[in-house]
Design an enzyme around this catalytic site. Structure first.
Site, mmCIF file in Angstrom:
data_model
loop_
_atom_site.group_PDB
_atom_site.id
_atom_site.type_symbol
_atom_site.label_atom_id
_atom_site.label_comp_id
_atom_site.label_asym_id
_atom_site.label_seq_id
_atom_site.Cartn_x
_atom_site.Cartn_y
_atom_site.Cartn_z
ATOM 1 N N ASP A 347 0.643 -7.350 3.714
ATOM 2 C CA ASP A 347 0.834 -6.961 2.626
ATOM 3 C C ASP A 347 -0.634 -7.041 1.278
ATOM 4 O OD1 ASP A 347 2.554 -4.675 1.830
ATOM 5 O OD2 ASP A 347 3.723 -6.861 0.150
ATOM 6 N N GLU A 387 -3.634 -4.559 4.747
ATOM 7 C CA GLU A 387 -3.430 -3.286 3.520
ATOM 8 C C GLU A 387 -4.101 -3.526 3.577
ATOM 9 O OE1 GLU A 387 -0.738 -0.503 0.804
ATOM 10 O OE2 GLU A 387 -0.247 -2.852 1.192
ATOM 11 N N ARG A 511 11.054 7.492 4.443
ATOM 12 C CA ARG A 511 11.972 6.659 4.852
ATOM 13 C C ARG A 511 13.695 7.553 5.204
ATOM 14 N NH1 ARG A 511 10.497 1.460 1.148
ATOM 15 N NH2 ARG A 511 8.467 2.088 1.031
HETATM 16 C C1 ARE Z 1 10.267 0.486 -6.069
HETATM 17 C C2 ARE Z 1 10.579 1.639 -5.499
HETATM 18 C C3 ARE Z 1 9.737 3.055 -6.226
HETATM 19 C C4 ARE Z 1 9.299 2.320 -7.496
HETATM 20 C C5 ARE Z 1 9.008 0.590 -7.030
HETATM 21 C C6 ARE Z 1 8.611 0.696 -8.413
HETATM 22 O O1 ARE Z 1 11.333 1.505 -4.523
HETATM 23 O O2 ARE Z 1 10.290 4.118 -5.770
HETATM 24 O O3 ARE Z 1 8.119 3.637 -8.225
HETATM 25 O O4 ARE Z 1 10.271 0.280 -6.497
HETATM 26 O O5 ARE Z 1 9.859 -0.058 -9.271
HETATM 27 C C7 ARE Z 1 7.809 -2.298 -1.210
HETATM 28 C C8 ARE Z 1 8.862 -0.758 -1.247
HETATM 29 C C9 ARE Z 1 8.771 -0.340 -2.334
HETATM 30 C C10 ARE Z 1 9.177 -0.563 -3.698
HETATM 31 C C11 ARE Z 1 8.394 -1.698 -4.345
HETATM 32 C C12 ARE Z 1 8.589 -2.508 -5.351
HETATM 33 O O6 ARE Z 1 8.409 -0.285 -0.185
HETATM 34 O O7 ARE Z 1 9.919 0.510 -2.109
HETATM 35 O O8 ARE Z 1 8.645 -0.076 -4.861
HETATM 36 O O9 ARE Z 1 8.242 -2.738 -2.746
HETATM 37 O O10 ARE Z 1 9.969 -3.224 -5.354
HETATM 38 C C13 ARE Z 1 -0.447 0.305 -4.382
HETATM 39 C C14 ARE Z 1 -0.714 -1.546 -3.810
HETATM 40 C C15 ARE Z 1 0.190 -1.752 -2.101
HETATM 41 C C16 ARE Z 1 1.258 -1.534 -2.243
HETATM 42 C C17 ARE Z 1 1.280 -0.302 -2.561
HETATM 43 C C18 ARE Z 1 3.351 0.777 -2.484
HETATM 44 O O11 ARE Z 1 -1.955 -2.005 -3.544
HETATM 45 O O12 ARE Z 1 0.016 -3.088 -1.856
HETATM 46 O O13 ARE Z 1 1.037 0.050 -3.936
HETATM 47 N N1 ARE Z 1 2.299 -1.519 -0.614
HETATM 48 C C19 ARE Z 1 2.796 -2.273 -0.086
HETATM 49 C C20 ARE Z 1 3.782 -1.847 0.352
HETATM 50 C C21 ARE Z 1 5.357 -0.861 0.186
HETATM 51 C C22 ARE Z 1 5.551 -2.553 -0.642
HETATM 52 C C23 ARE Z 1 4.207 -3.137 -1.520
HETATM 53 C C24 ARE Z 1 3.309 -3.850 -0.874
HETATM 54 C C25 ARE Z 1 5.477 -4.428 -2.331
HETATM 55 O O14 ARE Z 1 3.032 -0.554 1.731
HETATM 56 O O15 ARE Z 1 5.864 -0.223 0.286
HETATM 57 O O16 ARE Z 1 6.266 -1.278 -1.933
HETATM 58 O O17 ARE Z 1 5.143 -5.808 -1.406
HETATM 59 C C26 ARE Z 1 -4.067 3.495 -4.655
HETATM 60 C C27 ARE Z 1 -4.236 2.281 -4.746
HETATM 61 C C28 ARE Z 1 -3.699 1.174 -4.136
HETATM 62 C C29 ARE Z 1 -1.675 1.329 -4.121
HETATM 63 C C30 ARE Z 1 -2.308 3.104 -4.429
HETATM 64 C C31 ARE Z 1 -0.633 3.435 -3.704
HETATM 65 O O18 ARE Z 1 -4.704 3.865 -3.471
HETATM 66 O O19 ARE Z 1 -6.087 1.616 -4.433
HETATM 67 O O20 ARE Z 1 -3.392 -0.167 -4.157
HETATM 68 O O21 ARE Z 1 -1.063 0.478 -3.075
HETATM 69 O O22 ARE Z 1 -2.794 3.457 -4.957
HETATM 70 O O23 ARE Z 1 0.141 3.474 -5.088
#
Ligand code: ARE
Ligand code: CA
Length: 628
Positions: A347, A387, A511
């Site tokens: 992640d 990721e 989800r």
């Molecule tokens: C929660 C709420 C959301 C709210 C957010 C902010 O559910 O509704 O918007 O909080 O307050 C995990 C949970 C999420 C949670 C988040 C924060 O699954 O539900 O959101 O934690 O508590 C970037 C990162 C990438 C990340 C994505 C989501 O680079 O690493 O954003 N993905 C991973 C997981 C997620 C997880 C986390 C990381 C945190 O897969 O599920 O979220 O551990 C562009 C950029 C990318 C960016 C992408 C999406 O393409 O290049 O870097 O990814 O957009 O924003």
């Protein structure tokens, strides 16, 4: 345009060479079309370009093409190559990015000695599960209303099938539906036998107060709402077993950029009897996080206070040891018995860093290289899946960090724009098939072939809108997407429910609970998924064969491409229009002889090659898989 080369088995005799293996490359041209050809390669050992003169080797059986060969000598260093093709005084260049008249400066093919990605990833199909939402196999572990309060949010237990957007806002992460690991175990027959998928990727399962569990409280304990560590062991053993379908593999979500704020090491709410970094500057874990001003200002994932960022320090640091370095580290513990998982999805992998920095720097790459060594020291065949949302080349191409990455950039986005007219966020974005094809070519060129073959190719994920919703609920668009996904280069990855077109907007609506009335073989999309995965599993050409574009027709929205190896030649024809079209596929490009027969592996219909082509009628938003 008779020119062709990729690193499929007919054109590269050692796609994953050791340092001791020379690599013989084959280039295809029209018969008699050129006077000479050269391989020009850059060797990272000496920083110089080198030339290898190619020699004519053979004709193809249909007499249309010549094959030229040359050999790049064995050595341990990474190399990049392109071809120079001469016809008298005229010169052209060819590499993974295409054909150019002047010498290219990017898009070369890769030779990465000693780099091996797991064969089971190249040959498998992933099913991705968000555990709280797949199946409730044990009502006894369900979180109840008000069972605990975290960050001001009291837990809520909602009935299966209920809306997940009813509690949007700060507290949506406190809504539970009761899905668990026992539920996954009870539904392995659906995953392995009905669908034919054999790799299970689970979103985080370790103890955490939220439904998504990306804010880990304890890496060494399975969350009680999902079961116990013993439940996880049983599930992994059952996935590995061939008793209920093909032998399977398990990938867990490794959330190592940050912990949750309730982790013992941080302990923001004093849930532990020990003192965490938030509670005391003399905590043994104080230096594991980065405080700008203790205790309330600290580095977190995207600045989110509930996700304090780990400080990885220098090589050998306590954090590095705890996460991946020591024998009892998180990474090694689950790779070893009694768990024996088969890989980690990392992640937010680009962000792991020291001093609160946000990665994509030398320290991040060093951490990733150390992590790879740690993983492979336990199991050389374990998968490291990063990721990343763009070109993951800097983490894959040296062969020293990840094996592959989530393919948002080279699969999900172009597929979504071509088929649904929307990007994965749900906004309008539409591309014609010619652009779709060049996008795919460009992103394949970012990676060595063994990385391309293990990129995780999904239509959706827990972080983007549902494909079914981008498709406006039109299940035929899911059919077409499945045709492409199961015949393209890379590991097909099904986000639970996408196989029947599950609906959902952005997080958290992506989800929703799995609908077990839709997830059955009587559902036409599920049946098509089974059929297409079965075909993919039967034909190695669809997994590790060459990929050759055969047709792009923007006006009629038609696409055709070949997948082929020494055993089979397969032409895939796709129709992205809403009405049926007659598609004339130029299969002479695959050396299919006039008068020879092909069979559509989906419909069973037979066709005969005539005038170098096969003409087939393809329904709107459907495909044909023509094999010989
Ligand atoms: C929660 C709420 C959301 C709210 C957010 C902010 O559910 O509704 O918007 O909080 O307050 C995990 C949970 C999420 C949670 C988040 C924060 O699954 O539900 O959101 O934690 O508590 C970037 C990162 C990438 C990340 C994505 C989501 O680079 O690493 O954003 N993905 C991973 C997981 C997620 C997880 C986390 C990381 C945190 O897969 O599920 O979220 O551990 C562009 C950029 C990318 C960016 C992408 C999406 O393409 O290049 O870097 O990814 O957009 O924003
Ligand atoms: Ca349960």
């Amino acid at each position: 345009n008779g020119l062709f080369h990729d690193q499929g088995p007919l054109f590269d005799d050692h796609p994953e060479p050791t340092a001791a293996q020379a690599v013989t490359l084959t280039l295809r041209t029209f018969k008699g079309d050129i006077t000479s050809a050269n391989i020009k390669y850059y060797d990272s050992a000496d920083g110089q370009f080198h030339w290898v003169a190619m020699h004519w080797a053979s004709n193809d059986p249909t007499g249309v093409f010549d094959y030229w060969q040359g050999t790049v000598p064995a050595s341990g260093s990474e190399k990049y190559y392109r071809f120079q093709i001469n016809d008298g005084s005229a010169t052209a260049w060819y590499n993974a990015a295409g054909i150019t008249s002047s010498e290219p400066s990017a898009g070369d093919f890769f030779i990465v000695p000693g780099f091996k990605t797991p064969d089971w990833m190249k040959n498998g199909v992933i099913y991705q599960i968000f555990p709280d939402r797949f199946y409730n196999g044990d009502a006894g572990n369900d979180v109840s209303n008000g069972q605990y309060t975290y960050a001001g949010c009291a837990t809520e237990k909602h009935a299966w099938g209920g809306s997940v957007t009813s509690n949007v806002g700060g507290c949506n992460s406190a809504v539970f539906f009761g899905g668990d690991l026992a539920g996954v175990d009870q539904k392995l027959g659906y995953i392995k036998n009905t669908l034919g998928a054999n790799i299970v990727y689970l979103n985080p399962v370790f103890r955490s107060p939220t439904n998504h569990k990306y804010d880990t409280e304890d890496y060494m304990t399975v969350d009680p709402a999902f079961g116990s560590n013993a439940t996880l062991q049983t599930l992994i053993a059952d996935i590995h077993s061939s008793a209920n379908g093909p032998k399977g593999y398990v990938i867990l979500d490794g959330v190592f950029n940050h912990t949750g704020d309730t982790h013992q090491w941080f302990d923001r709410y004093n849930w532990w009897s020990t003192s965490g970094a938030y509670e005391s500057q003399s905590s043994q874990w104080y230096g594991w996080y980065t405080f700008q001003s203790w205790p309330n200002s600290y580095s977190g994932f995207f600045g989110i206070a509930s996700m304090p960022k780990l400080d990885y320090g220098a090589s050998g640091s306590a954090v590095r040891n705890a996460i991946y370095g020591s024998a009892g580290s998180v990474v090694k513990t689950y790779l070893k018995p009694p768990y024996s998982i088969d890989g980690w999805r990392l992640d937010a992998a680009q962000y792991l860093d020291a001093g609160g920095n946000d990665g994509s720097d030398a320290t991040n790459h060093q951490i990733m290289a150390e992590l790879r060594s740690a993983v492979k020291s336990v199991n050389a065949n374990a998968e490291i899946l990063g990721e990343f949302w763009g070109n993951a080349g800097p983490w894959t191409d040296g062969g020293d960090q990840w094996d592959g990455a989530m393919n948002y950039d080279g699969f999900m986005q172009p597929v979504s724009e071509w088929i649904t007219g929307k990007d994965y966020g749900g906004g309008s974005a539409s591309i014609p098939v010619s652009q779709f094809d060049s996008w795919l070519r460009g992103t394949r060129a970012n990676y060595p072939t063994n990385v391309q073959q293990t990129m995780s190719n999904a239509l959706g994920s827990h972080d983007v809108t549902r494909f079914g919703t981008r498709a406006g609920g039109d299940i035929w668009k899911t059919y077409l997407a499945l045709f492409f996904q199961m015949t393209y280069v890379g590991t097909p990855t099904i986000y639970y429910g996408d196989e029947y077109g599950m609906q959902g907007g952005a997080d958290p609506d992506n989800r929703r609970t799995f609908d077990w009335n839709a997830g059955t073989i009587t559902n036409s999309a599920v049946a098509l998924t089974q059929k297409l995965i079965g075909i993919r599993n039967q034909y190695a050409a669809l997994r590790t064969g060459s990929f050759m574009t055969l047709l792009t027709d923007d006006a009629n929205k038609l696409y055709a491409y070949g997948r082929f190896d020494a055993s089979h030649r397969i032409a895939v024809a796709l129709n992205n229009d809403s009405v049926s079209h007659s598609v004339t596929v130029p299969v002479w490009q695959l050396s299919m002889a006039n008068g020879s027969g092909v069979t559509d592996l989906v419909s069973g219909s037979h066709y005969t090659v005539s005038g170098g082509s096969v003409t087939v009628t393809v329904n709107g938003h459907y495909g044909a898989i023509l094999a010989q």
